[in-house]
Structure formats: C-alpha cells, structure tokens
Enzyme design. Sequence first.
Site, PDB file in Angstrom:
ATOM      1  N   ARG A   1       0.916  -1.327  -0.077  1.00 43.15           N
ATOM      2  CA  ARG A   1       0.147   0.129   0.039  1.00 43.15           C
ATOM      3  C   ARG A   1       0.788   1.392   0.165  1.00 43.15           C
ATOM      4  NH1 ARG A   1      -2.002   1.198   4.287  1.00 43.15           N
ATOM      5  NH2 ARG A   1      -1.021  -0.680   5.584  1.00 43.15           N
TER       6      ARG A   1
ATOM      7  N   LYS B   1      -8.520  -2.336   1.349  1.00 41.33           N
ATOM      8  CA  LYS B   1      -8.580  -1.537   2.541  1.00 41.33           C
ATOM      9  C   LYS B   1      -9.341  -0.322   2.509  1.00 41.33           C
ATOM     10  CE  LYS B   1      -6.090  -4.018   5.414  1.00 41.33           C
ATOM     11  NZ  LYS B   1      -6.973  -4.687   6.375  1.00 41.33           N
TER      12      LYS B   1
ATOM     13  N   HIS C   1     -10.497  -4.291  13.121  1.00 43.04           N
ATOM     14  CA  HIS C   1      -9.164  -4.892  12.463  1.00 43.04           C
ATOM     15  C   HIS C   1      -8.994  -6.099  13.167  1.00 43.04           C
ATOM     16  CE1 HIS C   1      -5.248  -4.625  10.260  1.00 43.04           C
ATOM     17  NE2 HIS C   1      -6.198  -5.241   9.545  1.00 43.04           N
TER      18      HIS C   1
ATOM     19  N   SER D   1       1.018  -7.096  12.525  1.00 43.52           N
ATOM     20  CA  SER D   1       1.901  -8.360  11.727  1.00 43.52           C
ATOM     21  C   SER D   1       2.740  -8.900  12.869  1.00 43.52           C
ATOM     22  CB  SER D   1       2.455  -7.591  10.509  1.00 43.52           C
ATOM     23  OG  SER D   1       3.239  -8.743   9.770  1.00 43.52           O
TER      24      SER D   1
ATOM     25  N   LYS E   1      -2.025 -13.135  15.174  1.00 45.30           N
ATOM     26  CA  LYS E   1      -3.415 -12.986  14.843  1.00 45.30           C
ATOM     27  C   LYS E   1      -3.978 -14.158  14.135  1.00 45.30           C
ATOM     28  CE  LYS E   1      -4.939  -9.865  12.086  1.00 45.30           C
ATOM     29  NZ  LYS E   1      -5.224  -8.544  11.616  1.00 45.30           N
ATOM     30  N   THR E   2      -3.453 -14.306  12.984  1.00 45.29           N
ATOM     31  CA  THR E   2      -3.856 -15.641  12.186  1.00 45.29           C
ATOM     32  C   THR E   2      -3.617 -16.952  12.600  1.00 45.29           C
ATOM     33  OG1 THR E   2      -3.599 -13.982  10.101  1.00 45.29           O
ATOM     34  CG2 THR E   2      -3.731 -16.291   9.785  1.00 45.29           C
TER      35      THR E   2
ATOM     36  N   ASP F   1      -9.529 -11.038   9.473  1.00 43.21           N
ATOM     37  CA  ASP F   1      -8.966  -9.577   9.377  1.00 43.21           C
ATOM     38  C   ASP F   1      -9.900  -8.594   9.562  1.00 43.21           C
ATOM     39  OD1 ASP F   1      -6.386  -8.109   8.842  1.00 43.21           O
ATOM     40  OD2 ASP F   1      -7.406  -7.633   6.881  1.00 43.21           O
TER      41      ASP F   1
ATOM     42  N   ARG G   1       1.671 -12.382  -1.177  1.00 39.92           N
ATOM     43  CA  ARG G   1       0.272 -12.491  -0.559  1.00 39.92           C
ATOM     44  C   ARG G   1      -0.550 -13.376  -1.496  1.00 39.92           C
ATOM     45  NH1 ARG G   1      -1.608  -9.285   4.189  1.00 39.92           N
ATOM     46  NH2 ARG G   1      -0.147  -7.844   4.511  1.00 39.92           N
TER      47      ARG G   1
END
Length: 603
Positions: free
Chosen positions: A100, A247, A275, A293, A297-298, A312, A377
């Site tokens: 981004r 996003k 988020h 990151s 979390k994942t 997410d 990704r």
Amino acid sequence: MACPKHLEQSIATSLRQHLNVGKDTATSNELQNAFELSQEFSRTKFDILDQASDLGLEVKDIYYNASPAVLYEQALRHEEGSFITASGALSVTSGKKTGRSPKDKRIVEEFDSVRDIWWGKVNIKLEEAVFEINRERAVDYLNTQKRLYVVDGFAGWDEEYRIPIRVITSRAYHALFMQNMLVPPSKSELYQFEANTFPRPFVIFNAGCFPCNRHTAGMTSTTSVSLSLCRGEMVILGTQYAGEMKKGVFTVMMYHMPLRPERHLGPAERALPLHSSCNVGPEGDVSLFFGLSGTGKTTLSADPARKLIGDDEHVWTSKGVFNIEGGCYAKCINLSREKEPEIYDAIRFGSVLENVVFDEWSRKVDYDNVSLTENTRCAYPLHYIPNALIPAKIDSHPSNVILLTCDAFGVLPPISKLTKEQVMYHFISGYTAKVAGTEMGVTEPQATFSACFGGPFLAMHPYHYAEMLAAKLEKHGGHAWLLNTGWVGGAYGIGERCPLKFTRQLVDAVHDGTLAALKDEDWEPLPIFGLHMPRKAVKGVPHEILCPEDAWRSRGQSSAEFWAAASKLALLFQKNFEEYAPQCLPAVVQAGPQASKESSGYP
C-alpha cells in the site's frame, strides 16, 4: 432494451453456467427460455452497459462478475506476468508497487463528513475539485481500454449493515481479487443489484495502471488513492497493488458503521468496525483477536476446535458479529503446509498469488524467495478454509477480546487481565515491537504503535472506536486480555520468544474460562504498567514464564535490569499516547504505564 449483439454469446455462456449444463447437454429450449429471462432482466435495467455509461464509461466489451476461469483466460492473454502455478492458483504481478501507499491516500473534505473524520497524517484532506480531476483522469484512461471488468459484491455478511460495492478495473487480476474479497451476491441479489433495488453502490474506479498528475494540487507522487465518502466513490491511480481496494473498502466501513443504525445511539448500540480476526467455539462463545503483523493473529485464530468467522475485518453490532469480507488475504512469506496447512491448501484454482517467485518449469512456488518483495500475498474465498463459518456472521456477542502484542523488549507478561480503562488505552496504543539490525550487527527492539491495531484505515479518532469497544464489553459481560507472544526472560538477543505451545495453552485458558474463574487475589500487579498477571502456573505454563521479572532472573539478569527496561518501554508508550490523550478521559490516560525519566529503574 434489446441485448447488444456482441454480448449474446457471453450471456449464453453465462446462462449455461447458471443452469449447470454444458454446451453439449443444454437443450435449445433451455437456452431459449433462459435467454428470454435475460431479455426480461434487460427490460428491468439489467444492463451493465447502461449503468457503466451513467458513470462516464463507454467501453463496450465489459466482463461482468465473470467466472474465475474466464478471468484466468483474460489475465493470461492480456496481462504480462500472469501464470498458472502448480497448485492451480493464478500468479500475478502488481508492478512497481508491492504494498500500500499510505502517504498517497486522501479523503475529500465534504460538508456531511468533515466533522467526523480524524484529519491528520492518516486522513489527509483533498479538495472536491481535485477529486473530480483525478476521477476524470481515471475515467478517461478506462475509456481507452478495449475491455473492462466490473465486479459487484458486498462489504459485510449481515444484510442489515452491508454496503454494496462496485469495482471497475482494467485488469482481470483485480477483478478476481475483489470477487474473492467481497461477499458474493446470490443470483437473486445480483439481479436486484442491477435493477437498482439496493442503495447506489460505492464505486471503485481502479485506473492503477495509469499515473496521476503529480503536479495536481494535493498530489505528492504519481500515485493517488482518493476516497469521497459522501459521494461514494474511490479513485485509484498509479498503483496496481490490489490491497488498496481491500483497505479502501475497510476505510469506508470504518466511517459508515459507527453511524449505524443511528448516529444518536449510545456507543454500545452502534456498529463497531474492527481490524481483527474472529472465531467461535462449539458452545457459541465468540473471541476477537487484535494484533499487528507478526503477533500471531492469524495463527491463533486458526483453531481446529473452533469455527473461523474471519481473519482480518469484522463489525460488532447490537446483535452479534459479522465478517466484512468474503475471503482472506494471507501473507505467504515462508509459508509451508507444516506451519499453516489451511492457508497452504487454500492456494488452488480461483486463488490469486501476488508477486511470488516460482520455478519456470514446474511452476512450484518458492515461498521463501523474497527477491520481489517480502509482502507476498494470496487472496482466496473464505469457503476455501475447511472450518470457516458460512455465512460468516453470528448473532451472539464476543465473550473474550484478546489484544495481541509481540514485545521484543521482554517486559510485558505473556497474559494480563485488563480493566475497562486499560482496554481502551492498549487498544488505542496498538503496540508491538520489531527487531532491527544495526551496521555493527547489534540488534535491539523497535517499538511500533498503530492505533486500534489498524491506524492507516481509521476514519474517526481512535477514541471513538475504543469507547465503543469498552461499552460493548461492559454491556455484554465480555473479558479483555493482553497476550504477549513476544520475548520472555530478556529482550531479543538474550531471552527467547514465548514458546507457541505456552501461548496456545494460555489462549485455551481464555476460551475454557480458566482465567476468568480466577479470583482477585489470584492476580498480582506489574508495577509501572499496572497490569495484572496470574500468581500461579496456568494450564502447565510455569509461573516464572508468567512473571517477567522472575523470567529475567532465571536467565541470570538482575531485577534492576528488568525495571530499567520496563521504564524505557513505559516512556515509549507515554510518548506515543501524547497524540491521543487530549481526546481521552483522564482515567484512560492514567490506565497506561506510569514512569518518568527521573524515576527510571526499580519501582
């Protein structure tokens, strides 16, 4: 209005797919009846060409909600750098931009939204006239193309709150990406979409293959990502990175959801965009995981004993939680089936791999190769995850909110119980730490803060979201925890990262109620930070791991060294929070670490 001749074959092919019949098995009567139905759709404004024309687009060859197979063909024929990998996923390149461009994001200053937006480095003001210039530039570019791709879908699985989204792009890659990331409409909803039954969709004009004019007022480069929240449009120029669309939609939800169902309602009654990842247990207990990151979390939300609602973006409403997205956008760096089996196996036909390196002969992807970017990704539909909850929504409230951090200073406890004010403070702070190398080979932690664990996507001041989170937890009796997946026994280079098995055991202790059942006297305070940590071992996790000072001493370091590190980290928290303190209640400010340069050391 009659169907354009050049679209008849495409419609017939699409109808065969909807009828689930092949070219050889479809009878002429079936196709004729279906084609007559398509003509009826046309008579009720089921004509994407008319609607595209209303937006200023005159391209005649439009692929509307095309199947993955069609989009594969289009990408392979017309987009350089597109390949089919050994697993069946479509590998694409996003050009020079592999991430981004937050410094190029702008939001139009408009009368209806100007008082709600958190203006500053995250949301930079843009004049409406400049937005019009960029929009016209994007439309002019799109009109030079031989073909365009249009995707209609929803942001959100809850019909009461979802926002219809329309994506117009010149790349098949972008179309397939957004078909994976948006919630797909049913056949009847697609008809309603085109018949204008829904509110006017939020439109994304993706002309990312064409640069903006950097001499235009308010532009700082040849990249521009501009949102008009009141007009309901987003314009992308100068970047082909698909994550900008994802996003951008999230920013739209961050603005609109807190105003629903009604602006005047209390913070516990309005919709809170988050988020976060989210899962639900066999008994219907919902958990939210927040984290930047590298915090896990994942990994931690992918629990085989629990259903995944999403990885997410979510919204917590007055009736429960729903996923904003219809898919997942997973990092692929160092990916393996052993580490992340669900993600690894989801990379198959229909998935989009971005900027990966693969063997030219076997087409097998090398996920350890970061020569193009570390931000490799993959975007895939949510139903590619075996234990995903579909539809991705649940009418029950979170029992637990887990704020994840990876503290490389080795100061924070592996698990802490948070008060209402502490939840708000640490949610607004959004802390984690990364390890950075120096030229001399010496490594030391670097603190990273991102408000609400998603600073670049916030539309309103972080306090608004934090207030809503605390109010919802209080109303529905939820618990809040700070979980440190980082270092214990010392900072990076001296201590070690908390073993994943211990972290998972602590998450299990959250889910099965072990930690919530502890009495007040079973918790001990951590001076300076004011956090409360268990006094005894929890589910096999030793107390010397749970108490940071003890963990430091077990590795031969002194208490004075620990408290010096704690004071240093506390000062970093305080420095970061200076930006938010004026908007916060004094109790929230006081809930954070308390230290001064003069008092650094043992408390």
